[in-house]
Design an enzyme around this catalytic site. Structure first.
Site: not given
Ligand code: TA6
Length: 274
Positions: A143, A246
């Site tokens: 991520h 990601e």
């Molecule tokens: O990867 C994108 C995502 O799924 C967004 O929808 C947002 O929720 C982001 O991840 C951040 O997630 P987190 O749980 O790290 O706040």
């Protein structure tokens, strides 16, 4: 001083909780990753920025049981099994195996391994081994929060023509007809079935960040926009200083691992002058 364990070298900073790379400086001095100035460093609390590892599920708990978003791997301590640094690069290997805590959330035996190498590029290799007697389904994702001068001026190329789930528009499936992804507000797209190399063009830092992958068929592009960022207490208005590109296998690219089998995917991030 937080209670977490860290590996800090000239090029790399890594928290053993989540095997979480928080800083990576390439040989040419370029700092690749964003880290929120508001992030907390506390046991079990995900770090906002760097490269969180998503496993065994992406997004909210697929069974709706209130288990942590993006799985548990980023919230638990991994074991540092190797680290080495020479004039050219820094390398580290960390492992996570199932225990009572993970099995209470996800009833499977596994071993996860992350290999990190930082030199002229930043390379990460993430493997999952099924050590159970039965197959299991899972998702994996780097991520990655890429550091940019101002996301509004940035674009991401490489995904034109690919299909994505638009989570900013209720999850509809769309074919991306545009030549690049631009950022005029919230962008939250999960592209599946693509092995595209993605390039983040960042005029503010006069550089391009090039993201290449191995055995990764999903790319998620995320920028929260003002409204969503204000709801994230560990982010706030710093949201303009990153774009998430990601890489991994999620959503339609979720996979089943047979007993004894091993899944491995990798991402490489390099910098080109603009
Ligand atoms: O990867 C994108 C995502 O799924 C967004 O929808 C947002 O929720 C982001 O991840 C951040 O997630 P987190 O749980 O790290 O706040």
């Amino acid at each position: 001083m937080d209670s977490l364990a860290w590996l800090r070298t000239k090029r790399l900073e890594l928290c053993t909780q989540g095997a979480h790379v928080t800083r990576a400086q390439l040989g040419n001095g370029e700092d690749l990753l964003f880290l929120s100035p508001r992030t907390r460093f506390a046991e079990g609390v995900p770090i906002r920025g760097g490269i969180p590892l998503v496993f065994p599920w992406f997004g909210d708990d697929p069974e709706g049981r209130g288990r942590p978003a993006h799985g548990f791997a980023r919230r638990v301590p991994w074991r540092l099994v190797e680290s080495a640094e020479d004039a050219a690069s820094t390398r580290a290997v960390l492992e996570l195996e199932d225990d009572d805590g993970t099995r209470a959330l996800w009833p499977h035996r596994f071993r996860a391994q992350l290999e990190v190498r930082c030199g002229e590029r930043l390379d990460l290799r993430f493997s999952i081994e099924n050590r159970d007697a039965a197959p299991f389904r899972c998702e994996v994702l780097f991520h990655t929060y890429l550091r940019v001068r101002g996301v509004d001026a940035c674009t991401v190329s490489g995904l034109s023509g690919a299909r994505y789930r638009d989570k900013a528009k209720g999850g509809v499936l769309v074919t991306d007809e545009a030549p690049v992804v631009a950022f005029g507000g919230e962008v939250d797209r999960t592209y599946c079935g693509t092995t595209a190399t993605c390039t983040v063009d960042d005029p503010g830092f006069r550089r391009r960040l090039v993201v290449t992958t191995q055995n990764a068929r999903s790319t998620v592009v995320w920028s929260p926009g003002t409204e969503k960022a204000e709801r994230l207490s560990d982010l706030g208005d710093a949201w303009r200083q990153f774009v998430c590109v990601e890489s991994g296998n999620v959503d339609a690219d979720t996979f089943v691992l047979a007993p004894g089998a091993r899944h491995e995917c990798a991402v490489g991030i390099g910098v080109e002058a603009r």
